[in-house]
Design an enzyme around this catalytic site. Structure first.
Site, PDB file in Angstrom:
ATOM      1  N   GLY A   1       0.870  -1.194   0.114  1.00  0.00           N
ATOM      2  CA  GLY A   1       0.093  -0.162  -0.017  1.00  0.00           C
ATOM      3  C   GLY A   1       1.016   1.175  -0.036  1.00  0.00           C
TER       4      GLY A   1
ATOM      5  N   ARG B   1      -2.409   8.443   3.777  1.00  0.00           N
ATOM      6  CA  ARG B   1      -2.651   9.546   4.879  1.00  0.00           C
ATOM      7  C   ARG B   1      -1.083   9.840   5.242  1.00  0.00           C
ATOM      8  NH1 ARG B   1      -6.566   6.549   8.667  1.00  0.00           N
ATOM      9  NH2 ARG B   1      -6.507   4.718   7.204  1.00  0.00           N
TER      10      ARG B   1
ATOM     11  N   LYS C   1       4.591   3.243   2.859  1.00  0.00           N
ATOM     12  CA  LYS C   1       4.246   3.535   4.334  1.00  0.00           C
ATOM     13  C   LYS C   1       5.366   2.868   5.214  1.00  0.00           C
ATOM     14  CE  LYS C   1       0.367   2.156   6.064  1.00  0.00           C
ATOM     15  NZ  LYS C   1      -0.868   2.041   6.453  1.00  0.00           N
TER      16      LYS C   1
ATOM     17  N   GLY D   1      -6.268  -4.489  -2.848  1.00  0.00           N
ATOM     18  CA  GLY D   1      -6.835  -4.630  -1.514  1.00  0.00           C
ATOM     19  C   GLY D   1      -6.020  -5.984  -1.033  1.00  0.00           C
TER      20      GLY D   1
ATOM     21  N   ASP E   1       2.068  -2.675   8.496  1.00  0.00           N
ATOM     22  CA  ASP E   1       2.049  -1.348   9.086  1.00  0.00           C
ATOM     23  C   ASP E   1       1.661  -1.669  10.656  1.00  0.00           C
ATOM     24  OD1 ASP E   1      -0.768  -2.041   9.144  1.00  0.00           O
ATOM     25  OD2 ASP E   1      -1.293  -0.214   8.096  1.00  0.00           O
TER      26      ASP E   1
ATOM     27  N   ASN F   1      42.823  16.036   1.836  1.00  0.00           N
ATOM     28  CA  ASN F   1      42.798  14.736   1.045  1.00  0.00           C
ATOM     29  C   ASN F   1      42.298  14.681  -0.064  1.00  0.00           C
ATOM     30  OD1 ASN F   1      40.227  15.586   2.451  1.00  0.00           O
ATOM     31  ND2 ASN F   1      39.581  13.282   2.323  1.00  0.00           N
TER      32      ASN F   1
ATOM     33  N   SER G   1      50.322  23.546  15.276  1.00  0.00           N
ATOM     34  CA  SER G   1      48.766  24.053  15.002  1.00  0.00           C
ATOM     35  C   SER G   1      48.918  24.678  13.389  1.00  0.00           C
ATOM     36  CB  SER G   1      48.715  25.245  16.047  1.00  0.00           C
ATOM     37  OG  SER G   1      48.562  24.669  17.025  1.00  0.00           O
TER      38      SER G   1
END
Ligand code: UD1
Ligand code: CA
Length: 450
Positions: free
Chosen positions: A12, A16, A23, A77, A103, A385, A404
């Site tokens: 399905g 909704r 779903k 269905g 579901d 890289n 650093s």
């Protein structure tokens, strides 16, 4: 279960949900809805599980590689979905099929086992729930206590609709000969014009088959998900289940109401987590590891005694015993921190290993790199890289000291015990034990007066 296969109805669209995804590919705690249903079935059916796919079937197949799919091109269905799957099931030598709606992510292995036990021997059995708000569920119709039919809410007489609290949960055990005989007799004569699997109940009763409703009480364990609201509700039930289980097992969980932990993750007793946090996918958090609030951890392993400080994000990473990450660190796929290594604030690591006790404490990017044990990576160090075409590797030896704001232009090797001066752009290998400095010399000039 010998001779019994499982069939998951997942074709399905889930209108909704207002989403392009099927779903069953909506997620709960970071996992597909369908993954929950499959996890509940696997202990009983191993690989003997079939999935009916239809709407965006390709997407579903890609999400579950190795799954056995039956294609329902037009979703006419649930009864039509079953009928299409029958030849495959018969071909596999099945006598019974457990059918479940895709579901229903609250289904778990125990509920499945209970149902199978109670349903055993019937020609057709289905699970029912008693709901205070039965909403759009199919209603169980009885006469003199005996089941007569399931009538979809849409097709019920509105005046009696709310009187029927017993609903169909969407879990069935059906004998294959019954399905083969009766499913062609399902008509689409209802308000939606769909072929309903639930019509098998009245057809079986009329045919004199042994039909059984297995009452699963008021359990929340079988609620279906049809809307965003139901998704949120069910996700919260699952979330609470996981958190309660971990607390009972001895996980130290602060602010548990704000912890989102996948049921597929493993958190050992004695691990300490503070919500809000997310532990997703196949993550593992070992005993004595600590995860501070606002961390997101996906598919990563946190070894014993390691610490993730606040706001750290990990995906596909491994953090060794006693290592320290964050606050505000990002470990991407392939990041490996060996024991007692440190990746501090605003450090990003991708496909790179920090050897035992190595440190990158501030503002650094290490990608496609191997850093030897005990090395110190100064603030602002960047492995360059990527040259616009390909990725290249940086290797830094044991106990090397990178000053650093160094840029390491890969491919490049910095030897063990070497030193790189702050602000260097390193484009050539640095031999072991030597010092490299690659920046322009400082000049001090008299300042012009205006
Ligand atoms: C269904 C039941 C209802 C039950 C409820 C429980 C029917 C007719 N009704 O209603 O009695 O109370 O579940 O949650 O079965 N699907 C397909 N192919 C299709 C249509 C649906 O595979 O052609 C799948 C859907 O993806 C879904 C499942 O079947 O996973 C159930 O379909 P859905 O439309 O959600 O049925 P409900 O109206 O919830
Ligand atoms: Ca449903």
């Amino acid at each position: 279960m010998p001779n019994t296969a499982a069939l998951v109805l997942a074709a399905g669209k889930g209108t909704r949900m207002h989403s392009d995804r099927p779903k069953v590919l909506q997620t709960l705690l970071g996992e597909y809805m369908l993954a929950y249903v499959l996890a509940a079935l696997r202990p009983h059916f191993a690989e003997n599980i079939w999935i009916v796919a239809g709407h965006q079937a390709r997407m579903l197949e890609a999400a579950f590689p190795g799954g056995r799919f039956v294609l329902q091109e037009e979703q006419l269905g649930t009864g039509h979905a079953l009928m299409l799957a029958l030849p495959a099931l018969a071909g596999a030598g099945c006598r019974h099929v457990l059918v479940v709606n895709g579901d229903a992510p609250l289904l778990d292995a125990e509920t499945t086992r209970d149902f199978l036990e109670k349903a055993g021997g019937a020609d057709l059995a289905f699970a029912t729930l008693d709901l205070d708000e039965p909403g759009s569920y199919g209603r169980v119709v009885r006469a003199g206590g005996n089941v007569r039919a399931i009538v979809e809410a849409k097709d019920c007489d509105p005046s009696t609709l709310e009187l029927h609290r017993e609903v169909n949960a969407g879990l069935y055990l059906i004998s294959l000969p019954l399905a083969e005989t009766l499913s062609p007799r399902i008509t689409g004569a209802n308000k939606s014009g769909e072929y309903y699997i639930t019509d098998l109940v009245a057809l079986s009763v009329a045919g004199g088959y042994d039909v059984r409703a297995v009452q699963c009480g008021r359990d929340e364990g079988l609620l279906g998900v049809n809307s965003p609201r139901e998704l949120a509700r069910v996700e919260e039930i699952l979330r609470r289940r996981v958190v309660m289980r971990l607390l009972e097992r001895g996980v130290l969980l602060h602010a548990p109401d704000m912890a989102r932990i996948s049921p597929f993750a493993r958190v050992e007793p004695g691990a300490e987590l503070t919500g809000p946090c997310e532990i997703l996918g196949r993550s593992e958090v070992k005993r004595g590891a600590r995860v501070a609030s606002h961390c997101v951890v996906r598919d990563s392993v946190i070894e014993e005694g390691a610490e993730l400080r606040h706001f750290s994000h990990l995906e596909g990473a491994r953090v060794g015993a006693g290592a320290l990450v964050g606050p505000f660190a990002r470990l991407r796929p392939g990041a490996v921190l060996e024991a007692a290594a440190r990746a501090g604030n605003f450090v990003e690591i991708k496909n790179a290993r920090l050897g035992e006790g190595a440190k990158a404490n501030h503002l650094t990017y290490l990608g496609d790199a191997d850093i030897g044990s005990g090395a110190n990576i100064g603030a602002g160090t960047i492995t360059c890289n990527y040259d616009g075409r390909g990725k290249h590797k940086t290797s830094i030896g044991e106990k090397a000291f990178i000053g650093s704001n160094t840029a390491l232009v890969a491919p490049v090797v910095v030897g063990a015990n070497s030193l790189v001066g702050a602000g260097s752009v390193i484009t050539r290998d640095v031999p072991e034990g030597e010092m490299a400095i690659a920046r322009s010399r400082q000049k001090n000039l008299p300042r012009k007066k205006n």
